[in-house]
Design a protein around this motif. Structure first.
Motif, PDB file in Angstrom:
ATOM      1  N   UNK A 199       0.832  -1.213   0.000  1.00  0.00           N
ATOM      2  CA  UNK A 199       0.000   0.000   0.000  1.00  0.00           C
ATOM      3  C   UNK A 199       0.866   1.264   0.000  1.00  0.00           C
ATOM      4  N   UNK A 200       1.898   1.261  -0.870  1.00  0.00           N
ATOM      5  CA  UNK A 200       2.801   2.406  -1.012  1.00  0.00           C
ATOM      6  C   UNK A 200       3.552   2.726   0.285  1.00  0.00           C
ATOM      7  N   UNK A 201       3.750   1.695   1.119  1.00  0.00           N
ATOM      8  CA  UNK A 201       4.508   1.861   2.356  1.00  0.00           C
ATOM      9  C   UNK A 201       5.655   0.867   2.379  1.00  0.00           C
ATOM     10  N   UNK A 202       6.745   1.264   3.077  1.00  0.00           N
ATOM     11  CA  UNK A 202       7.901   0.388   3.240  1.00  0.00           C
ATOM     12  C   UNK A 202       7.781  -0.338   4.583  1.00  0.00           C
ATOM     13  N   UNK A 203       7.757  -1.660   4.524  1.00  0.00           N
ATOM     14  CA  UNK A 203       7.637  -2.467   5.740  1.00  0.00           C
ATOM     15  C   UNK A 203       8.808  -3.443   5.768  1.00  0.00           C
ATOM     16  N   UNK A 204       9.571  -3.516   6.872  1.00  0.00           N
ATOM     17  CA  UNK A 204      10.711  -4.446   6.940  1.00  0.00           C
ATOM     18  C   UNK A 204      10.246  -5.894   6.998  1.00  0.00           C
ATOM     19  N   UNK A 264       0.827 -12.087   1.091  1.00  0.00           N
ATOM     20  CA  UNK A 264       0.950 -11.501  -0.241  1.00  0.00           C
ATOM     21  C   UNK A 264       1.571 -12.444  -1.270  1.00  0.00           C
ATOM     22  N   UNK A 265       2.323 -13.452  -0.825  1.00  0.00           N
ATOM     23  CA  UNK A 265       2.949 -14.385  -1.762  1.00  0.00           C
ATOM     24  C   UNK A 265       2.561 -15.829  -1.508  1.00  0.00           C
ATOM     25  N   UNK A 266       1.622 -16.048  -0.605  1.00  0.00           N
ATOM     26  CA  UNK A 266       1.207 -17.423  -0.300  1.00  0.00           C
ATOM     27  C   UNK A 266       0.580 -18.128  -1.488  1.00  0.00           C
ATOM     28  N   UNK A 267      -0.066 -17.390  -2.365  1.00  0.00           N
ATOM     29  CA  UNK A 267      -0.706 -17.997  -3.537  1.00  0.00           C
ATOM     30  C   UNK A 267       0.312 -18.553  -4.528  1.00  0.00           C
ATOM     31  N   UNK A 268       1.576 -18.124  -4.418  1.00  0.00           N
ATOM     32  CA  UNK A 268       2.635 -18.632  -5.283  1.00  0.00           C
ATOM     33  C   UNK A 268       3.482 -19.695  -4.582  1.00  0.00           C
ATOM     34  N   UNK A 269       3.057 -20.133  -3.403  1.00  0.00           N
ATOM     35  CA  UNK A 269       3.796 -21.146  -2.664  1.00  0.00           C
ATOM     36  C   UNK A 269       4.958 -20.609  -1.859  1.00  0.00           C
ATOM     37  N   UNK A 273      10.213 -15.148  -9.988  1.00  0.00           N
ATOM     38  CA  UNK A 273      11.248 -14.177  -9.624  1.00  0.00           C
ATOM     39  C   UNK A 273      10.755 -12.747  -9.815  1.00  0.00           C
ATOM     40  N   UNK A 274      10.074 -12.495 -10.910  1.00  0.00           N
ATOM     41  CA  UNK A 274       9.621 -11.132 -11.197  1.00  0.00           C
ATOM     42  C   UNK A 274       8.606 -10.649 -10.170  1.00  0.00           C
ATOM     43  N   UNK A 275       7.692 -11.532  -9.758  1.00  0.00           N
ATOM     44  CA  UNK A 275       6.688 -11.159  -8.755  1.00  0.00           C
ATOM     45  C   UNK A 275       7.356 -10.861  -7.420  1.00  0.00           C
ATOM     46  N   UNK A 276       8.295 -11.716  -7.022  1.00  0.00           N
ATOM     47  CA  UNK A 276       8.977 -11.542  -5.743  1.00  0.00           C
ATOM     48  C   UNK A 276       9.850 -10.291  -5.762  1.00  0.00           C
ATOM     49  N   UNK A 277      10.533 -10.057  -6.886  1.00  0.00           N
ATOM     50  CA  UNK A 277      11.417  -8.893  -6.980  1.00  0.00           C
ATOM     51  C   UNK A 277      10.628  -7.583  -6.956  1.00  0.00           C
ATOM     52  N   UNK A 278       9.451  -7.554  -7.586  1.00  0.00           N
ATOM     53  CA  UNK A 278       8.606  -6.356  -7.534  1.00  0.00           C
ATOM     54  C   UNK A 278       8.012  -6.152  -6.145  1.00  0.00           C
ATOM     55  N   UNK A 279       7.848  -7.241  -5.399  1.00  0.00           N
ATOM     56  CA  UNK A 279       7.350  -7.145  -4.028  1.00  0.00           C
ATOM     57  C   UNK A 279       8.387  -6.517  -3.106  1.00  0.00           C
ATOM     58  N   UNK A 280       9.667  -6.725  -3.440  1.00  0.00           N
ATOM     59  CA  UNK A 280      10.756  -6.163  -2.634  1.00  0.00           C
ATOM     60  C   UNK A 280      11.041  -4.731  -3.050  1.00  0.00           C
TER      61      UNK A 280
END
Length: 244
Positions: A159-164, A174-179, A197-204
């Protein structure tokens, strides 16, 4: 001969100036309020003088404009030569560069100095890295470097916020649907460059690296201990150790 007693003149009216009395506590409040306002005005004047004194004059010499134009011309010439060459990714953008270089840096999500991100090796990514070669250092991080970066400087975008990355529940939501349900799964997906990789990298969020305040720099502005930009292969792990 007898004199008449002087009778009072009823036409004369005695007028006396009435002074209104002010309670002492009200006078004390007024005095305290005036003192506060005077102190605030004095402090504001000091702050204004301090700010005006610290503002440097923005003056550029003709040599600086000439230097920037030469740098842009050099980038355009290098990119033109790169197209005719035979085909054979932590980032430091510089000012006054070619628009093509700036666009490539933005596509790599390296909008700030001394930031880093993961890039999957492909034909397009190699082309972008060669475009920003004089301003970027890249290589192949090992598993230890990936784990240290994610554990120490891993941030996610929610949500446009940085969370550690301190809780596995955030990853699972947020990524459970991808295992991917924990930090180890995320590290494995990044290191192995899996299908997601692309989904995870955009999540970071891109990593903000730590730079010593009094580090020795060269004329261009690069840190001498880090080394020259460009492809570093396995030596990129040494750079990560110094800046992490």
């Amino acid at each position: 001969m007898c004199k008449k007693k002087s009778e009072p003149d009823n036409n004369k009216v005695l007028t006396e100036k009435v002074i209104k009395l002010v309670p002492e506590n009200l006078l004390m409040k007024r005095k305290a309020y005036q003192a506060i306002k005077a102190a605030q005005a004095k402090l504001a004047l000091k702050q204004k003088r301090k700010v005006q004194k610290g503002i440097p004059l923005k003056f550029k010499h003709l040599e600086e404009f000439l230097k920037n134009s030469k740098r842009k011309s050099r980038d355009e010439t290098r990119l033109a030569r790169l197209k005719h060459r035979p085909q054979p990714g932590v980032c430091c953008p510089s000012e006054s560069v070619s628009p093509k270089v700036i666009k490539a840096i933005q596509m790599l999500r390296l909008r700030k100095l001394f930031s880093g991100t993961f890039v999957k090796v492909s034909k397009a990514s190699i082309k972008m890295l060669k475009t920003v070669e004089p301003y970027v250092a890249w290589g192949y991080p090992n598993l230890k470097s990936v784990r240290e970066l994610l554990l120490k400087r891993g941030l996610v975008r929610i949500d446009k916020r940085k969370i550690p990355l301190t809780d596995n529940t955030i990853i699972e939501q947020h990524l459970g649907q991808y295992g991917i349900i924990c930090l180890e799964d995320l590290i494995h997906e990044i290191y192995s460059a899996g299908k997601k990789f692309r989904v995870v990298n955009n999540f970071l969020y891109p990593f903000r690296l730590s730079v010593p305040r009094h580090a020795a720099r060269d004329k261009i502005g690069l840190i001498k201990d880090v080394g020259d930009p460009g492809p570093r292969a396995e030596d990129i792990n040494t750079v990560i150790r110094k800046l992490n």
